[in-house]
Write a protein that holds these residues in place. Sequence first.
Motif, PDB file in Angstrom:
ATOM      1  N   HIS A 117      -1.244  24.908 -38.601  1.00 19.34           N
ATOM      2  CA  HIS A 117      -0.032  24.117 -38.668  1.00 19.34           C
ATOM      3  C   HIS A 117       0.682  24.107 -37.244  1.00 19.34           C
ATOM      4  CE1 HIS A 117       0.872  27.384 -41.306  1.00 19.34           C
ATOM      5  NE2 HIS A 117       2.203  27.523 -40.558  1.00 19.34           N
ATOM      6  N   TYR A 118       0.602  24.978 -36.516  1.00 21.57           N
ATOM      7  CA  TYR A 118       1.298  25.299 -35.243  1.00 21.57           C
ATOM      8  C   TYR A 118       0.485  24.682 -33.928  1.00 21.57           C
ATOM      9  CZ  TYR A 118       4.429  28.629 -37.251  1.00 21.57           C
ATOM     10  OH  TYR A 118       5.057  29.317 -38.245  1.00 21.57           O
ATOM     11  N   VAL A 119      -0.838  24.129 -34.309  1.00 21.63           N
ATOM     12  CA  VAL A 119      -1.758  23.620 -33.430  1.00 21.63           C
ATOM     13  C   VAL A 119      -1.836  21.944 -33.383  1.00 21.63           C
ATOM     14  CG1 VAL A 119      -4.194  23.665 -32.673  1.00 21.63           C
ATOM     15  CG2 VAL A 119      -3.126  25.903 -33.329  1.00 21.63           C
ATOM     16  N   LYS A 120      -1.819  21.363 -32.291  1.00 22.84           N
ATOM     17  CA  LYS A 120      -2.008  20.004 -32.328  1.00 22.84           C
ATOM     18  C   LYS A 120      -3.213  19.320 -32.966  1.00 22.84           C
ATOM     19  CE  LYS A 120      -1.249  15.989 -29.130  1.00 22.84           C
ATOM     20  NZ  LYS A 120      -0.725  15.642 -27.990  1.00 22.84           N
ATOM     21  N   SER A 121      -4.282  19.821 -32.298  1.00 21.82           N
ATOM     22  CA  SER A 121      -5.587  19.180 -32.738  1.00 21.82           C
ATOM     23  C   SER A 121      -6.474  20.322 -33.692  1.00 21.82           C
ATOM     24  CB  SER A 121      -6.387  19.020 -31.502  1.00 21.82           C
ATOM     25  OG  SER A 121      -7.781  18.320 -31.923  1.00 21.82           O
ATOM     26  N   THR A 149       4.483  19.944 -45.175  1.00 23.57           N
ATOM     27  CA  THR A 149       4.782  19.788 -43.912  1.00 23.57           C
ATOM     28  C   THR A 149       5.278  18.384 -43.544  1.00 23.57           C
ATOM     29  OG1 THR A 149       2.532  19.320 -43.133  1.00 23.57           O
ATOM     30  CG2 THR A 149       3.215  21.574 -42.828  1.00 23.57           C
ATOM     31  N   ALA A 150       5.108  17.319 -44.734  1.00 17.15           N
ATOM     32  CA  ALA A 150       5.193  15.926 -44.057  1.00 17.15           C
ATOM     33  C   ALA A 150       6.339  15.271 -43.905  1.00 17.15           C
ATOM     34  CB  ALA A 150       4.773  15.131 -45.347  1.00 17.15           C
ATOM     35  N   TYR A 151       7.548  16.040 -44.513  1.00 18.88           N
ATOM     36  CA  TYR A 151       8.769  15.452 -44.143  1.00 18.88           C
ATOM     37  C   TYR A 151       9.375  16.235 -42.881  1.00 18.88           C
ATOM     38  CZ  TYR A 151      13.569  13.914 -45.013  1.00 18.88           C
ATOM     39  OH  TYR A 151      15.049  13.649 -45.066  1.00 18.88           O
ATOM     40  N   GLY A 152       9.206  17.347 -42.447  1.00 22.74           N
ATOM     41  CA  GLY A 152       9.527  18.021 -41.491  1.00 22.74           C
ATOM     42  C   GLY A 152      10.630  18.979 -41.646  1.00 22.74           C
ATOM     43  N   GLU A 186      14.875  26.822 -35.700  1.00 23.96           N
ATOM     44  CA  GLU A 186      14.216  25.214 -35.621  1.00 23.96           C
ATOM     45  C   GLU A 186      12.780  25.932 -34.753  1.00 23.96           C
ATOM     46  OE1 GLU A 186      14.533  21.531 -32.509  1.00 23.96           O
ATOM     47  OE2 GLU A 186      15.812  21.337 -34.229  1.00 23.96           O
ATOM     48  N   ILE A 187      11.535  25.268 -35.497  1.00 27.71           N
ATOM     49  CA  ILE A 187      10.466  25.774 -34.843  1.00 27.71           C
ATOM     50  C   ILE A 187       9.633  24.492 -34.979  1.00 27.71           C
ATOM     51  CG2 ILE A 187       9.579  26.166 -37.277  1.00 27.71           C
ATOM     52  CD1 ILE A 187       8.019  28.504 -35.680  1.00 27.71           C
ATOM     53  N   VAL A 188       8.725  23.997 -34.117  1.00 29.90           N
ATOM     54  CA  VAL A 188       7.703  22.885 -34.084  1.00 29.90           C
ATOM     55  C   VAL A 188       6.410  23.319 -34.850  1.00 29.90           C
ATOM     56  CG1 VAL A 188       6.559  21.153 -32.416  1.00 29.90           C
ATOM     57  CG2 VAL A 188       8.820  22.179 -31.921  1.00 29.90           C
ATOM     58  N   LYS A 189       6.217  22.416 -35.846  1.00 31.41           N
ATOM     59  CA  LYS A 189       4.953  22.551 -36.387  1.00 31.41           C
ATOM     60  C   LYS A 189       4.246  21.156 -36.284  1.00 31.41           C
ATOM     61  CE  LYS A 189       6.551  25.988 -39.601  1.00 31.41           C
ATOM     62  NZ  LYS A 189       6.678  26.494 -41.175  1.00 31.41           N
ATOM     63  N   TYR A 190       2.861  21.074 -36.575  1.00 29.75           N
ATOM     64  CA  TYR A 190       2.020  19.861 -36.427  1.00 29.75           C
ATOM     65  C   TYR A 190       1.646  19.388 -37.792  1.00 29.75           C
ATOM     66  CZ  TYR A 190       2.273  20.136 -31.532  1.00 29.75           C
ATOM     67  OH  TYR A 190       2.616  19.866 -30.270  1.00 29.75           O
ATOM     68  N   HIS A 191       2.066  18.302 -38.473  1.00 28.90           N
ATOM     69  CA  HIS A 191       1.739  17.801 -39.778  1.00 28.90           C
ATOM     70  C   HIS A 191       0.606  17.105 -39.580  1.00 28.90           C
ATOM     71  CE1 HIS A 191       1.464  15.770 -43.466  1.00 28.90           C
ATOM     72  NE2 HIS A 191       1.592  14.368 -42.943  1.00 28.90           N
ATOM     73  N   LYS A 192      -0.544  17.576 -40.467  1.00 29.81           N
ATOM     74  CA  LYS A 192      -1.880  16.700 -40.518  1.00 29.81           C
ATOM     75  C   LYS A 192      -2.058  16.573 -42.193  1.00 29.81           C
ATOM     76  CE  LYS A 192      -3.405  19.807 -37.100  1.00 29.81           C
ATOM     77  NZ  LYS A 192      -2.147  20.960 -36.983  1.00 29.81           N
ATOM     78  N   THR A 193      -2.648  15.407 -42.303  1.00 26.18           N
ATOM     79  CA  THR A 193      -2.999  15.012 -43.617  1.00 26.18           C
ATOM     80  C   THR A 193      -4.111  16.066 -44.233  1.00 26.18           C
ATOM     81  OG1 THR A 193      -4.672  13.268 -43.063  1.00 26.18           O
ATOM     82  CG2 THR A 193      -2.574  12.575 -43.133  1.00 26.18           C
TER      83      THR A 193
END
Length: 244
Positions: A117-121, A149-152, A186-193
């Motif tokens: 969830h820290y990886v874009k693809s 992860t959806a809401y953020g 604050e930390i950036v994560k990548y939401h995926k379905t």
Amino acid sequence: MKENKYDDEIFFEKYNGMERSKKGLAGAGEWPALQKLMPDFTGKRVLDLGCGFGWHCRYAVEQGAASVIGVDLSKNMLREAKRMTDSPKIEYLLMPVEDIDFSANSFDVVISSLTFHYVKSFQAICEKISACLTTRGHFIFSVEHPVFTAYGSQDWHYGDKGEKQHWPVDRYFNEGPRNASFLGEEIVKYHKTLTTYLNDLLQTGFMINAIIEPQPEQAMLDAIPDMRDELRRPMMLIVAAQKQ
């Protein structure tokens, strides 16, 4: 993942104080479910992506693995992993998991805990894993659940008296970065379905063997007062797959 929050000293100090950081696998609520999906490690060559403190690397060796390579972007993580490791069978590599480039048939098992969830693809990662994994090789991983992860914000919606009313889910089908709050930072994560996680596996040559949305075990529910709130929404997703 290439944005490495874990080498921020303030953040890392907070992370290092977590129960799972201090107790290892015994402090990870999802470990009993993840452990059940682990293959026989006897004589296997293992790759651990986002290895952190190296808990799973050492577990694999304890279970008979012939060799283990742990990959992580954080110097702080690998410093602690090396400090706690005394096995010559384990090697740690400092690099983003997105940059792995191992030759074909290098590994029999690939594992990853709470990293993707820290990886874009996710598809790009699956392609690289498929390229270095043997046929019928195992790929087992855990991620934060798409509902989580959806809401953020990754926090409850609270009532006027501070009570936890519900877990917000919004922009579910809008995949991409989320500015989440973790350990007060604050930390950036990548939401995926869920669709993305499963279809990326299927489209890159994997057969899915098991899917688990782990729940806390009864002992944790009894011991930790707030743990019953974890039954109100899934926090993690665990998948076991094999390369076809």
